[in-house]
Design a protein around this motif. Structure first.
Motif, short mmCIF file in Angstrom:
data_model
loop_
_atom_site.label_atom_id
_atom_site.label_comp_id
_atom_site.label_asym_id
_atom_site.label_seq_id
_atom_site.Cartn_x
_atom_site.Cartn_y
_atom_site.Cartn_z
N TYR A 77 3.84 -9.94 -1.77
CA TYR A 77 3.83 -8.37 -1.53
C TYR A 77 2.44 -8.00 -2.24
O TYR A 77 1.97 -7.13 -1.43
CB TYR A 77 5.11 -7.87 -2.39
N ARG A 78 1.91 -8.35 -3.31
CA ARG A 78 0.73 -7.69 -3.86
C ARG A 78 -0.52 -8.25 -2.96
O ARG A 78 -1.28 -7.39 -2.86
CB ARG A 78 0.62 -8.29 -5.54
N SER A 79 -0.27 -9.29 -2.59
CA SER A 79 -1.54 -9.73 -1.82
C SER A 79 -1.52 -8.94 -0.44
O SER A 79 -2.42 -8.35 -0.12
CB SER A 79 -1.44 -11.10 -1.29
N ILE A 80 -0.52 -8.71 0.24
CA ILE A 80 -0.31 -7.98 1.46
C ILE A 80 -0.71 -6.43 1.30
O ILE A 80 -1.44 -5.96 2.02
CB ILE A 80 1.06 -8.13 2.06
N LYS A 81 -0.29 -5.87 -0.03
CA LYS A 81 -0.39 -4.51 -0.28
C LYS A 81 -1.96 -4.27 -0.52
O LYS A 81 -2.46 -3.35 0.09
CB LYS A 81 0.46 -4.33 -1.69
N THR A 82 -2.48 -5.35 -1.14
CA THR A 82 -3.92 -5.13 -1.53
C THR A 82 -4.78 -5.42 -0.17
O THR A 82 -5.88 -4.46 0.02
CB THR A 82 -4.51 -6.46 -2.40
N VAL A 83 -4.50 -6.36 0.50
CA VAL A 83 -5.29 -6.57 1.96
C VAL A 83 -5.13 -5.65 2.91
O VAL A 83 -6.12 -5.21 3.60
CB VAL A 83 -5.13 -8.04 2.07
N VAL A 84 -3.84 -5.39 3.16
CA VAL A 84 -3.49 -4.63 4.40
C VAL A 84 -3.29 -3.15 4.39
O VAL A 84 -3.79 -2.44 5.16
CB VAL A 84 -2.17 -5.37 4.90
N PHE A 85 -2.71 -2.65 3.21
CA PHE A 85 -2.45 -1.35 3.07
C PHE A 85 -3.41 -0.67 1.91
O PHE A 85 -2.84 0.46 1.47
CB PHE A 85 -0.87 -1.28 2.53
N SER A 86 -4.33 -1.16 1.52
CA SER A 86 -5.35 -0.54 0.59
C SER A 86 -6.67 0.30 1.56
O SER A 86 -7.25 0.61 0.74
CB SER A 86 -5.86 -1.38 -0.52
N ASN A 87 -6.55 0.17 2.81
CA ASN A 87 -7.70 0.74 3.61
C ASN A 87 -7.07 1.39 4.74
O ASN A 87 -6.10 0.84 5.30
CB ASN A 87 -8.64 -0.42 3.95
N LYS A 88 -7.56 2.72 4.67
CA LYS A 88 -6.84 3.61 5.84
C LYS A 88 -7.46 3.17 7.14
O LYS A 88 -6.95 3.39 8.03
CB LYS A 88 -7.49 5.11 5.49
N LEU A 89 -8.56 2.28 7.25
CA LEU A 89 -9.15 1.65 8.55
C LEU A 89 -7.81 0.82 9.22
O LEU A 89 -7.92 0.39 10.25
CB LEU A 89 -10.39 1.16 8.49
N ASN A 90 -7.24 0.09 8.22
CA ASN A 90 -5.96 -0.65 8.81
C ASN A 90 -5.14 -0.11 9.40
O ASN A 90 -4.19 -0.93 10.06
CB ASN A 90 -5.55 -1.24 7.44
N LEU A 91 -4.93 1.20 9.61
CA LEU A 91 -3.96 2.08 10.49
C LEU A 91 -4.41 1.59 12.11
O LEU A 91 -3.28 1.94 12.84
CB LEU A 91 -4.12 3.36 10.27
N LEU A 92 -5.34 1.02 12.24
CA LEU A 92 -5.75 0.70 13.68
C LEU A 92 -5.25 -0.73 13.91
O LEU A 92 -5.46 -1.06 15.13
CB LEU A 92 -7.39 0.74 14.00
N MET A 93 -4.76 -1.55 12.99
CA MET A 93 -4.33 -2.95 13.39
C MET A 93 -3.19 -3.03 14.56
O MET A 93 -3.25 -3.99 15.40
CB MET A 93 -3.68 -3.37 12.08
N PRO A 94 -2.20 -2.16 14.68
CA PRO A 94 -1.45 -2.21 15.49
C PRO A 94 -1.67 -2.12 16.90
O PRO A 94 -1.09 -2.53 17.86
CB PRO A 94 -0.28 -0.94 15.23
N PHE A 95 -3.04 -1.58 16.99
CA PHE A 95 -3.51 -1.56 18.45
C PHE A 95 -3.92 -3.02 18.95
O PHE A 95 -4.03 -3.41 20.20
CB PHE A 95 -4.76 -0.78 18.49
#
Length: 439
Positions: A77-95
């Protein structure tokens, strides 16, 4: 019955009552506690008595497994939170998944290309992040090789898929566009944003880095053959050895008086890994695989997007594709410039251009050679002239070792001129391929 006898009888009755009370308490304890508690009581009362294995070990093993699974879940959970949810640019991942869905349902090449571009953008930035995290554990030499390999991995993956499809001009132009984007747009935005934050002074950086990288870029303009590609790979390996082993002091940050200072408390605060070594390796594997999947859709829809948007393949390859691949460099260069760490920004922007010109382009030539593709460094005159002028302009801007927002603005405007030129320029190679009869 005399007095002593009455006292003895009374004390005997009281003892019997206390025994009954204790027996009732024991009965209550038997009702409240589990057999495991009785086993522990028996073990304390008689150390030589052997107890059933299930009574002794099962609660401990269950607790161990439950605690271990909980630790693993928390770490994931901490790893996913750090890598995936720590950057606003990752909001584009679902595209990314949306691009695959649109391709399966509608086969609209324009939308698939656009959604693939948006989906790759955060993946390219996170790939650079995972590489930096892994470099904390590998040391400077291996870390430099990792940055050379994964720092521009997005461009290389797209180029390899284009080579596989026989789109040699896309490979040449996308790599050329990556060099131009890093030297003009990324460096220009870093100078501009840093100059706005520190508008009361001129920011300084180490001129030695600019001199070495400018020389390597000029060498790249000279190379036009497969043999030159092999020489450039050797030169880049020598450059890495020179930079990482022999001249570490030349590449340390400098202060306003021009003296080197390797110990910087601000940079030390930032230099701490956020994920473990194995987590970095796992994320590198996942991100590289996901970029490879989206790159396949991206390359397959370039021609359709060119027709749907009425844009030339040269403009898409030189301008649009590099902006996606340079997302990590763009963000990090601006961030370091706004922290008055221009040496790092310069290393990110100019260093990435050097990696592409001295490693990425020759590497694609060698890979294309192995695939049987006629990939070479023989760019068109317009493209070679654009690259040569860009290197000269950037070298002039860097010769003083200072920067401000005006220099950054000039570099950005130069990039807009390059973009407009490729938008209006008609690629003769593409025209010849279009006019050839289909077999």
């Amino acid at each position: 019955m005399d007095y002593k006898q009455r006292v003895g009888v009374q004390s005997h009755i009281e003892q019997m009552g206390s025994v009954e009370d204790r027996s009732m308490d024991d009965l209550d304890d038997e009702c409240l506690y589990t057999p495991g508690v009785d086993a522990r009581k028996a073990r304390t009362s008689d150390s030589n008595q052997l107890l059933p294995f299930s009574d002794q070990q099962l609660p401990l093993s269950d607790g161990f497994h439950i605690g271990g699974n909980k630790m693993i879940r928390n770490r994931v959970y901490r790893s996913i939170k750090t890598v995936v949810f720590s950057n606003k640019l990752n909001l584009l991942m679902p595209f990314g998944p949306l691009a695959i869905l649109v391709h399966k349902l509608t086969a609209n090449n324009g939308w698939v290309f656009f959604l693939s571009l948006l989906g790759i953008t955060p993946l390219a930035e996170r790939l650079g992040y995972a590489t930096e995290q892994l470099a904390f554990y590998t040391g400077p030499t291996v870390g430099g090789l990792l940055n050379a390999t994964f720092g521009n991995a997005t461009e290389l993956i797209i180029s390899i898929y284009a080579l596989k499809s026989g789109m040699l001009r896309v490979v040449q132009l996308s790599l050329l566009g990556s060099i131009l984007s890093n030297m003009l747009l990324v460096l220009g935005c870093a100078f501009f944003c840093g100059g706005l934050v520190y508008h009361r002074k001129e920011q300084v950086f180490n001129k030695a880095t600019a001199v070495v990288n400018s020389g390597l870029l000029l060498m790249a303009v000279m190379a036009l053959s497969r043999f030159s590609s092999c020489i450039m790979l050797v030169a880049y390996a020598a450059y890495l050895f020179f930079q990482l082993r022999n001249q570490n002091d030349l590449y340390s940050p400098i202060d306003e008086e021009g003296s080197h200072h390797g110990d910087n408390s601000d940079s030390d605060e930032d230099e701490a890994p956020e994920i473990s070594q194995w987590e970095s390796v796992i994320w590198l594997t996942i991100l590289t695989a996901w970029i490879s999947i989206l790159s396949d859709y991206l390359v397959d829809t370039i021609q359709g997007a060119s027709e749907a948007w009425d844009l030339s393949i040269a403009f898409i390859s030189v301008i649009l594709l590099p902006i996606i691949g340079n997302a990590a460099e763009h963000a990090s260069a601006i961030m370091f410039a706004m922290k008055d760490k221009l040496d790092i920004s310069l290393g990110v922007a100019i260093g990435s251009s050097t990696q592409i010109s001295m490693f990425g382009v020759p590497f694609c030539v060698v890979i294309g050679w192995m695939m049987g593709q006629e990939m070479d460094l023989n760019f068109q005159l317009f493209e070679t002239a654009t690259l040569f002028i860009t290197v000269i302009v950037v070298a002039f801007f860097l010769q003083e070792g200072t920067s401000n927002y005006f220099k950054g603005l000039m570099l950005i405007l130069c990039y807009l001129i390059v973009a407009a030129s490729f938008y209006a320029h008609e690629d003769p190679t593409s025209t010849d391929q279009t006019n050839q009869p289909q077999t």
